[in-house]
Design a protein around this motif. Structure first.
Motif, PDB file in Angstrom:
ATOM      1  N   VAL A 103       0.854  -1.183   0.000  1.00  0.00           N
ATOM      2  CA  VAL A 103       0.000   0.000   0.000  1.00  0.00           C
ATOM      3  C   VAL A 103       0.893   1.237   0.000  1.00  0.00           C
ATOM      4  N   GLU A 104       0.524   2.212  -0.824  1.00  0.00           N
ATOM      5  CA  GLU A 104       1.288   3.455  -0.901  1.00  0.00           C
ATOM      6  C   GLU A 104       0.323   4.632  -0.948  1.00  0.00           C
ATOM      7  N   VAL A 105       0.574   5.645  -0.120  1.00  0.00           N
ATOM      8  CA  VAL A 105      -0.207   6.877  -0.152  1.00  0.00           C
ATOM      9  C   VAL A 105       0.749   8.026  -0.415  1.00  0.00           C
ATOM     10  N   GLY A 106       0.274   9.031  -1.177  1.00  0.00           N
ATOM     11  CA  GLY A 106       1.162  10.126  -1.532  1.00  0.00           C
ATOM     12  C   GLY A 106       0.433  11.425  -1.768  1.00  0.00           C
ATOM     13  N   GLY A 107       1.172  12.506  -1.718  1.00  0.00           N
ATOM     14  CA  GLY A 107       0.668  13.834  -2.037  1.00  0.00           C
ATOM     15  C   GLY A 107       1.615  14.500  -3.013  1.00  0.00           C
ATOM     16  N   THR A 108       1.062  15.354  -3.928  1.00  0.00           N
ATOM     17  CA  THR A 108       1.849  15.928  -5.012  1.00  0.00           C
ATOM     18  C   THR A 108       1.667  17.436  -5.101  1.00  0.00           C
ATOM     19  N   ALA A 109       2.774  18.145  -5.287  1.00  0.00           N
ATOM     20  CA  ALA A 109       2.763  19.575  -5.604  1.00  0.00           C
ATOM     21  C   ALA A 109       3.309  19.751  -7.019  1.00  0.00           C
ATOM     22  N   THR A 110       2.783  20.741  -7.749  1.00  0.00           N
ATOM     23  CA  THR A 110       3.205  20.949  -9.137  1.00  0.00           C
ATOM     24  C   THR A 110       3.615  22.395  -9.380  1.00  0.00           C
ATOM     25  N   LEU A 111       4.573  22.560 -10.292  1.00  0.00           N
ATOM     26  CA  LEU A 111       5.039  23.859 -10.728  1.00  0.00           C
ATOM     27  C   LEU A 111       4.896  23.921 -12.246  1.00  0.00           C
ATOM     28  N   HIS A 112       4.180  24.939 -12.748  1.00  0.00           N
ATOM     29  CA  HIS A 112       3.993  25.110 -14.188  1.00  0.00           C
ATOM     30  C   HIS A 112       4.590  26.437 -14.642  1.00  0.00           C
ATOM     31  N   ASP A 113       5.319  26.391 -15.759  1.00  0.00           N
ATOM     32  CA  ASP A 113       5.857  27.581 -16.410  1.00  0.00           C
ATOM     33  C   ASP A 113       5.505  27.447 -17.888  1.00  0.00           C
ATOM     34  N   ILE A 114       4.426  28.107 -18.307  1.00  0.00           N
ATOM     35  CA  ILE A 114       3.884  27.942 -19.652  1.00  0.00           C
ATOM     36  C   ILE A 114       3.730  29.311 -20.305  1.00  0.00           C
ATOM     37  N   THR A 115       4.327  29.468 -21.483  1.00  0.00           N
ATOM     38  CA  THR A 115       4.231  30.722 -22.232  1.00  0.00           C
ATOM     39  C   THR A 115       4.142  30.423 -23.720  1.00  0.00           C
ATOM     40  N   GLY A 116       3.083  30.929 -24.367  1.00  0.00           N
ATOM     41  CA  GLY A 116       2.980  30.833 -25.818  1.00  0.00           C
ATOM     42  C   GLY A 116       2.745  29.448 -26.376  1.00  0.00           C
ATOM     43  N   VAL A 117       2.188  28.544 -25.589  1.00  0.00           N
ATOM     44  CA  VAL A 117       1.902  27.187 -26.065  1.00  0.00           C
ATOM     45  C   VAL A 117       0.499  27.160 -26.663  1.00  0.00           C
ATOM     46  N   PRO A 118       0.321  26.673 -27.889  1.00  0.00           N
ATOM     47  CA  PRO A 118      -1.009  26.639 -28.500  1.00  0.00           C
ATOM     48  C   PRO A 118      -2.026  25.870 -27.654  1.00  0.00           C
ATOM     49  N   ASP A 119      -3.216  26.463 -27.488  1.00  0.00           N
ATOM     50  CA  ASP A 119      -4.354  25.842 -26.804  1.00  0.00           C
ATOM     51  C   ASP A 119      -4.158  25.664 -25.307  1.00  0.00           C
ATOM     52  N   ILE A 120      -3.104  26.263 -24.717  1.00  0.00           N
ATOM     53  CA  ILE A 120      -2.895  26.210 -23.272  1.00  0.00           C
ATOM     54  C   ILE A 120      -2.639  27.634 -22.777  1.00  0.00           C
TER      55      ILE A 120
END
Length: 289
Positions: free
Chosen positions: A85-102
């Motif tokens: 059994v494994e339990v986890g938590g996640t943090a995310t970092l996004h750096d997005i510039t000029g990407v089509p449809d995002i």
């Protein structure tokens, strides 16, 4: 991305140079954590507990700048023979510039939590190969690709096989994957359903008593709807993997994959940068406690 690849191989070279040699080789393989983006069939011994840090980077889309980093902290326990059994938590970092449809974003957020259950059906020491079934449930408040807020739920089903190709020297593994996902985005109020199927193969060789080197090949097909409805795209990833047993209780895995071929639906492009990234990297550190 050449700079990033150079950094990866520099880290591998430094680890090789600094890794302590052991007088005797380990007997056999423990495949629980030796792969980067895949899983092995070993699950540990009853009573074992582990703390794991997993950092995953995804880079490059069809244009502009795209960087997404996720940091997951997990606790693993083995309460019964052949069951983990494994339990986890996640943090995310996004750096997005000029990407089509995002939409452009630069943000750090807590993404969500996960529960991973694994049961080993066959032990390769007593059978021709090892076989483990894994089910990972995750609920998120941030979309891992776009960084948009919402409610995302998914399940990753994996059937894992592995076998020693050369005793105590070479190991091979195969993963069969099915990933249905549901998402409802907060801003647009839109709902999406998608599913991904895939197959992945890995081979590793023991180059030192405490070090394995090899690679992974992964192929994915993305569909609209959770029942493999309308075809959306496909991609093939290849790249190296390195595993280091740092001490009796600690370990480190480094893996890098690049999209070698792909094709989104309705396009003649040689890469699918709509549904997948150009590069993926992963660093996993674990310790028993």
């Amino acid at each position: 991305m050449r700079v990033a690849a150079l950094r990866f191989w520099t880290a591998v070279a430094c680890s090789v140079a600094l890794a302590p040699a052991r007088a005797e080789a380990e007997e056999g393989f423990d495949t629980e954590h030796i792969f980067g983006f895949m899983i092995g069939t070993d699950i540990g011994n009853p009573g074992e507990r582990e703390l794991q840090s997993q950092t995953t980077g995804r880079f490059g889309k069809g244009g502009g700048t795209y960087r997404a980093l996720s940091q997951e902290v997990e606790i693993e326990v083995v309460p019964l023979p052949n069951f983990r059994v494994e339990v986890g938590g996640t943090a995310t970092l996004h750096d997005i510039t000029g990407v089509p449809d995002i939409d452009d974003r630069r943000q750090l957020n807590f993404q969500g939590a996960s529960l991973d259950l694994r049961y080993r059906l066959l032990d390769r020491e007593r059978a021709p190969f090892g076989l483990t079934v894994a089910v990972e449930l995750h609920g998120d408040r941030i979309d891992e690709t776009s960084g948009a807020k919402g409610r995302m739920y998914g399940t990753d089903f994996t059937l894992a096989f592995d076998r020693e190709l050369i005793p105590n020297f070479a190991i091979g593994a195969l993963n069969l994957i099915y990933q249905p996902e549901w998402a409802r985005f907060e801003m647009a109020g839109l709902s999406e359903k998608s599913s991904t199927i895939g197959a992945a193969f890995a081979g590793l060789m023991r180059v030192r008593p405490n070090m394995l080197l090899g690679g992974e090949v992964r192929y994915f097909r993305r569909y609209e709807g959770i029942g493999l409805g309308e075809f959306a795209g496909q991609a093939l990833f290849v790249g190296p993997t390195a595993y280091f047993q740092l001490s009796e209780r600690s370990r480190l895995t480094l893996s890098w994959s690049m999209q070698a071929w792909g094709r989104p639906a309705g396009s003649a492009a040689n890469l699918d940068l709509v549904n997948f990234e150009r590069h993926q990297a992963r660093l996993v550190f674990g310790v028993n406690f």
